[in-house]
Design an enzyme around this catalytic site. Structure first.
Site, short mmCIF file in Angstrom:
data_model
loop_
_atom_site.label_atom_id
_atom_site.label_comp_id
_atom_site.label_asym_id
_atom_site.label_seq_id
_atom_site.Cartn_x
_atom_site.Cartn_y
_atom_site.Cartn_z
N MET A 30 0.72 -1.19 -0.21
CA MET A 30 -0.13 -0.01 -0.06
C MET A 30 0.77 1.23 -0.22
SD MET A 30 -3.40 -1.06 2.09
CE MET A 30 -2.93 -0.57 3.79
N HIS A 37 9.08 -3.29 3.65
CA HIS A 37 8.70 -3.34 2.22
C HIS A 37 9.76 -3.99 1.28
CE1 HIS A 37 5.43 -0.43 3.61
NE2 HIS A 37 4.60 -1.65 3.24
N GLN A 61 -10.34 -2.89 2.26
CA GLN A 61 -9.86 -3.77 3.37
C GLN A 61 -10.14 -2.51 4.61
OE1 GLN A 61 -6.14 -4.16 1.51
NE2 GLN A 61 -4.98 -3.91 3.52
N VAL A 176 10.72 -6.95 9.65
CA VAL A 176 11.89 -6.07 9.74
C VAL A 176 11.63 -4.99 11.10
CG1 VAL A 176 13.34 -4.52 8.56
CG2 VAL A 176 12.61 -6.33 7.48
P1 AMP Z 1 1.24 -2.78 3.33
O1 AMP Z 1 1.96 -1.83 2.64
O2 AMP Z 1 1.21 -2.55 4.75
O3 AMP Z 1 0.05 -3.65 2.73
O4 AMP Z 1 2.39 -4.06 3.21
C1 AMP Z 1 2.97 -4.55 2.28
C2 AMP Z 1 3.62 -5.91 2.49
O5 AMP Z 1 4.81 -5.55 3.43
C3 AMP Z 1 2.86 -7.00 3.46
O6 AMP Z 1 3.25 -8.22 2.68
C4 AMP Z 1 3.30 -6.75 4.66
O7 AMP Z 1 3.50 -7.89 5.48
C5 AMP Z 1 4.93 -6.41 4.41
N1 AMP Z 1 5.36 -5.60 5.65
C6 AMP Z 1 4.91 -4.51 6.18
N2 AMP Z 1 5.73 -4.11 7.28
C7 AMP Z 1 6.72 -5.25 7.43
C8 AMP Z 1 7.83 -5.32 8.40
N3 AMP Z 1 8.16 -4.44 9.29
N4 AMP Z 1 8.52 -6.44 8.06
C9 AMP Z 1 8.35 -7.45 6.94
N5 AMP Z 1 7.09 -7.14 6.00
C10 AMP Z 1 6.58 -6.32 6.32
#
Ligand code: AMP
Length: 282
Positions: A30, A37, A61, A176
């Site tokens: 997102m 990411h 969502q 992370v």
């Molecule tokens: P989002 O932009 O929040 O929808 O996240 C996109 C992807 O990045 C999803 O698969 C999340 O699980 C992953 N993600 C977000 N934060 C982290 C993090 N701190 N460590 C690893 N993956 C992450």
């Protein structure tokens, strides 16, 4: 690096890459990208010849009282970061492209969406599986990368892919963290200085729980109690849930087994943060 807005264009671009024998890696996001990411993108680059990252804040969502409008966006900075990593293509569609008027088809995964975030955010996973299913059909990747920060989401997507026979592999990668242990999240931006300090309690309580288990404490209720007690010491913290479940299927357990998930959702001020740890015992 191309920035593509239309489904036709991304399809053609990927088709061209595939016809020259390239493997396709895909990272749905997102946006407002951080190292969490980027770790997914780095892995996708390592394992594929052609990498697509989607940046799309998916309205379905979010519930009406959530932060869809305020969700942080920064396309300029995101594209600079992705360009630097050698990403081939960003898919950044408009809402009308994804949800044209009259749109009324959804994917739902039952049961494992009923607990944790699915319980506190009704319809959240319906929105997630629908957008991810659509993106999988649009991009047609060989491998897709997800973070285990959203552990339940990772399991839900894996189940959807298996049960609906999407022809791709789902890869889950570790959380992370910032140097003080806070899991990276686009929503950390909402925290003021005091909240940012108190937000480390999510990770601190998970580490404490891991220590208890290492010291042979297996009683789930006792571990939950200690986690809650630690979190409640922080003045800005309000617990949404603290759950200890079987990490393979999110079923309830009474005593720590071979694969245990400890998952938290905690409001720090107005910001809802999630974190988790998976503990594996021999
Ligand atoms: P989002 O932009 O929040 O929808 O996240 C996109 C992807 O990045 C999803 O698969 C999340 O699980 C992953 N993600 C977000 N934060 C982290 C993090 N701190 N460590 C690893 N993956 C992450």
């Amino acid at each position: 690096m191309k920035i593509v807005k239309s489904i036709n264009e991304i399809r053609n671009f990927v088709k061209e890459a595939k016809s020259s024998g390239k493997s396709i890696g895909f990272v749905p996001t997102m946006g407002f990208l951080h190292q969490g990411h980027l770790s997914l993108v780095e892995k996708a680059k390592e394992e594929n010849d052609f990498v697509v990252v989607s940046i799309y804040v998916n309205p379905t969502q979010f519930s009406p009282d959530e932060d869809f409008e305020d969700y942080p966006r920064d396309m300029g900075s995101d594209s600079a970061k992705l360009e630097k990593l050698g990403v081939d293509c960003i898919f950044n569609p408009e809402h009308e492209e994804i949800y044209p008027e009259g749109f009324n088809t959804y994917i739902t995964v039952n049961e494992i969406t009923a607990s944790l975030c699915g319980k506190s955010r009704p319809d959240h996973f319906k929105g997630v599986t629908t957008i991810v299913g659509k993106l999988f059909n649009i991009v047609q990747a060989d491998k897709a990368y997800f973070g285990k920060k959203d552990y339940q989401q990772y399991l839900v997507i894996k189940k959807m892919v298996k049960e609906l026979n999407f022809p791709l592999e789902v890869i889950g990668l570790p959380i992370v963290r910032e140097s003080d242990g806070l899991a990276m999240s686009s929503r950390n931006k909402y925290l003021n200085q005091e909240e940012r300090k108190q937000a480390t309690v999510l990770n601190r309580s998970l580490i404490m729980a891991e220590e208890l288990i290492k010291n042979d404490i297996k009683d789930v209720e006792k571990i939950k109690y200690d986690i809650i007690e630690m979190i409640e010491k922080e003045s800005k913290a309000k617990i949404d849930y603290v759950e200890i479940l079987d990490a393979r299927n999110l079923k309830e357990i009474e005593s720590i087994g071979e694969n245990t998930l400890i998952a938290l959702a905690v409001y720090i001020g107005k910001t809802r943060l999630i974190d988790n740890i998976v503990i594996t015992l021999k």
